[in-house]
Motif scaffolding. Structure first.
Motif, mmCIF file in Angstrom:
data_model
loop_
_atom_site.group_PDB
_atom_site.id
_atom_site.type_symbol
_atom_site.label_atom_id
_atom_site.label_comp_id
_atom_site.label_asym_id
_atom_site.label_seq_id
_atom_site.Cartn_x
_atom_site.Cartn_y
_atom_site.Cartn_z
ATOM 1 N N MET A 176 63.363 58.149 -42.716
ATOM 2 C CA MET A 176 63.504 59.583 -42.649
ATOM 3 C C MET A 176 63.033 60.065 -41.269
ATOM 4 S SD MET A 176 61.579 62.456 -44.979
ATOM 5 C CE MET A 176 59.927 62.065 -44.480
ATOM 6 N N LYS A 177 63.896 60.747 -40.565
ATOM 7 C CA LYS A 177 63.551 61.304 -39.254
ATOM 8 C C LYS A 177 62.908 62.663 -39.435
ATOM 9 C CE LYS A 177 65.303 58.076 -36.699
ATOM 10 N NZ LYS A 177 64.529 57.281 -35.818
ATOM 11 N N ARG A 178 62.008 62.997 -38.539
ATOM 12 C CA ARG A 178 61.368 64.301 -38.585
ATOM 13 C C ARG A 178 61.013 64.719 -37.178
ATOM 14 N NH1 ARG A 178 55.462 64.412 -39.266
ATOM 15 N NH2 ARG A 178 54.783 62.617 -38.153
ATOM 16 N N ASP A 179 60.717 65.990 -37.010
ATOM 17 C CA ASP A 179 60.340 66.501 -35.699
ATOM 18 C C ASP A 179 58.960 65.977 -35.322
ATOM 19 O OD1 ASP A 179 62.674 67.953 -35.504
ATOM 20 O OD2 ASP A 179 61.794 69.761 -36.348
ATOM 21 N N ILE A 180 58.794 65.701 -34.049
ATOM 22 C CA ILE A 180 57.502 65.271 -33.520
ATOM 23 C C ILE A 180 57.011 66.384 -32.594
ATOM 24 C CG2 ILE A 180 56.303 63.565 -32.106
ATOM 25 C CD1 ILE A 180 58.465 61.544 -32.994
ATOM 26 N N VAL A 181 55.814 66.876 -32.864
ATOM 27 C CA VAL A 181 55.246 67.969 -32.071
ATOM 28 C C VAL A 181 54.386 67.380 -30.956
ATOM 29 C CG1 VAL A 181 53.750 70.004 -32.110
ATOM 30 C CG2 VAL A 181 55.237 69.495 -34.070
ATOM 31 N N ILE A 182 54.789 67.664 -29.720
ATOM 32 C CA ILE A 182 54.001 67.244 -28.557
ATOM 33 C C ILE A 182 53.398 68.503 -27.948
ATOM 34 C CG2 ILE A 182 54.031 66.169 -26.282
ATOM 35 C CD1 ILE A 182 56.398 64.478 -27.279
ATOM 36 N N HIS A 183 52.088 68.616 -28.019
ATOM 37 C CA HIS A 183 51.389 69.776 -27.460
ATOM 38 C C HIS A 183 51.370 69.653 -25.936
ATOM 39 C CE1 HIS A 183 49.984 70.991 -31.447
ATOM 40 N NE2 HIS A 183 49.824 69.699 -31.670
ATOM 41 N N ASN A 184 51.358 70.786 -25.256
ATOM 42 C CA ASN A 184 51.376 70.773 -23.788
ATOM 43 C C ASN A 184 50.263 69.924 -23.193
ATOM 44 O OD1 ASN A 184 53.649 72.385 -23.507
ATOM 45 N ND2 ASN A 184 52.471 74.278 -23.555
ATOM 46 N N TRP A 185 49.070 69.990 -23.759
ATOM 47 C CA TRP A 185 47.940 69.247 -23.208
ATOM 48 C C TRP A 185 48.133 67.740 -23.317
ATOM 49 C CZ3 TRP A 185 45.552 65.981 -26.510
ATOM 50 C CH2 TRP A 185 45.656 66.247 -27.869
ATOM 51 N N MET A 186 48.970 67.277 -24.244
ATOM 52 C CA MET A 186 49.173 65.834 -24.429
ATOM 53 C C MET A 186 49.815 65.185 -23.201
ATOM 54 S SD MET A 186 50.360 65.434 -28.362
ATOM 55 C CE MET A 186 49.255 65.808 -29.712
ATOM 56 N N TRP A 187 50.564 65.957 -22.436
ATOM 57 C CA TRP A 187 51.176 65.415 -21.221
ATOM 58 C C TRP A 187 50.118 65.092 -20.164
ATOM 59 C CZ3 TRP A 187 56.136 64.116 -21.556
ATOM 60 C CH2 TRP A 187 56.933 64.749 -22.508
ATOM 61 N N LYS A 188 48.941 65.670 -20.284
ATOM 62 C CA LYS A 188 47.897 65.531 -19.268
ATOM 63 C C LYS A 188 46.963 64.346 -19.496
ATOM 64 C CE LYS A 188 47.827 70.527 -18.666
ATOM 65 N NZ LYS A 188 47.022 71.743 -18.824
ATOM 66 N N ILE A 189 47.082 63.648 -20.625
ATOM 67 C CA ILE A 189 46.111 62.587 -20.912
ATOM 68 C C ILE A 189 46.551 61.219 -20.392
ATOM 69 C CG2 ILE A 189 45.034 63.765 -22.842
ATOM 70 C CD1 ILE A 189 46.641 62.106 -24.759
ATOM 71 N N GLY A 190 47.673 61.180 -19.684
ATOM 72 C CA GLY A 190 48.064 59.956 -18.998
ATOM 73 C C GLY A 190 48.892 58.988 -19.821
ATOM 74 N N ILE A 191 49.479 59.445 -20.912
ATOM 75 C CA ILE A 191 50.367 58.574 -21.681
ATOM 76 C C ILE A 191 51.768 59.168 -21.642
ATOM 77 C CG2 ILE A 191 48.594 57.594 -23.171
ATOM 78 C CD1 ILE A 191 49.381 59.616 -25.319
ATOM 79 N N LYS A 192 52.766 58.309 -21.849
ATOM 80 C CA LYS A 192 54.144 58.801 -21.797
ATOM 81 C C LYS A 192 55.029 57.937 -22.687
ATOM 82 C CE LYS A 192 54.790 56.130 -17.618
ATOM 83 N NZ LYS A 192 55.099 56.114 -16.223
ATOM 84 N N GLY A 193 56.251 58.325 -22.815
ATOM 85 C CA GLY A 193 57.230 57.549 -23.559
ATOM 86 C C GLY A 193 56.853 57.347 -25.012
ATOM 87 N N ASN A 194 57.039 56.113 -25.478
ATOM 88 C CA ASN A 194 56.743 55.785 -26.869
ATOM 89 C C ASN A 194 55.271 55.979 -27.215
ATOM 90 O OD1 ASN A 194 59.412 55.060 -27.523
ATOM 91 N ND2 ASN A 194 59.096 53.005 -26.702
ATOM 92 N N ASP A 195 54.390 55.724 -26.263
ATOM 93 C CA ASP A 195 52.953 55.929 -26.506
ATOM 94 C C ASP A 195 52.674 57.402 -26.820
ATOM 95 O OD1 ASP A 195 52.870 53.278 -25.770
ATOM 96 O OD2 ASP A 195 51.523 53.573 -24.071
ATOM 97 N N LEU A 196 53.292 58.290 -26.068
ATOM 98 C CA LEU A 196 53.102 59.725 -26.275
ATOM 99 C C LEU A 196 53.657 60.158 -27.632
ATOM 100 C CD1 LEU A 196 52.259 62.516 -25.229
ATOM 101 C CD2 LEU A 196 54.489 62.659 -24.102
ATOM 102 N N LEU A 197 54.838 59.678 -27.985
ATOM 103 C CA LEU A 197 55.423 60.019 -29.283
ATOM 104 C C LEU A 197 54.548 59.520 -30.427
ATOM 105 C CD1 LEU A 197 59.177 59.215 -28.565
ATOM 106 C CD2 LEU A 197 58.111 61.478 -28.722
ATOM 107 N N LEU A 198 54.081 58.294 -30.309
ATOM 108 C CA LEU A 198 53.228 57.714 -31.340
ATOM 109 C C LEU A 198 51.915 58.481 -31.458
ATOM 110 C CD1 LEU A 198 52.604 55.570 -33.444
ATOM 111 C CD2 LEU A 198 51.901 54.050 -31.573
ATOM 112 N N TYR A 199 51.306 58.807 -30.338
ATOM 113 C CA TYR A 199 50.059 59.561 -30.369
ATOM 114 C C TYR A 199 50.266 60.927 -31.020
ATOM 115 C CZ TYR A 199 45.785 61.903 -29.084
ATOM 116 O OH TYR A 199 44.605 62.604 -29.145
ATOM 117 N N ALA A 200 51.354 61.591 -30.701
ATOM 118 C CA ALA A 200 51.637 62.904 -31.281
ATOM 119 C C ALA A 200 51.772 62.820 -32.799
ATOM 120 C CB ALA A 200 52.907 63.490 -30.665
#
Length: 92
Positions: A1-25
């Motif tokens: 089941m697919k669902r929306d993933i919420v990425i908060h603006n501050w999450m871009w600043k912690i130095g992770i990206k791509g799949n790591d960022l999606l997983l963390y979110a």
């Protein structure tokens, strides 16, 4: 089941990206995220080895941990965002 993933603006600043960022979110949005590695890999459309690498990077960065947490009638392995209250404030 697919669902929306919420990425908060501050999450871009912690130095992770791509799949790591999606997983963390995904993990951040839950007190304890109960899902098998297979379920998470399917959600993100990535392979299990890729998921394991993402989990290891997030754990080594001190952003998540694996814990045993209580569910309704049992205890199960879950993923947990570390220091949720302070990390968002630190990077806002």
């Amino acid at each position: 089941m697919k669902r929306d993933i919420v990425i908060h603006n501050w999450m871009w600043k912690i130095g992770i990206k791509g799949n790591d960022l999606l997983l963390y979110a995904i993990i951040y949005e839950h007190e304890y995220y109960f899902a098998t590695q297979k379920e998470i890999a399917e959600l993100l459309s990535i392979s299990l080895p890729t998921l394991v690498c993402c989990l290891n990077r997030l754990m080594n960065a001190g952003l998540i941990d694996m814990v045993y947490a209580k569910r309704e009638y049992s205890t199960a392995l879950a993923y947990h965002a570390i220091d949720k209250q302070n990390i968002s404030k630190r990077y806002e």
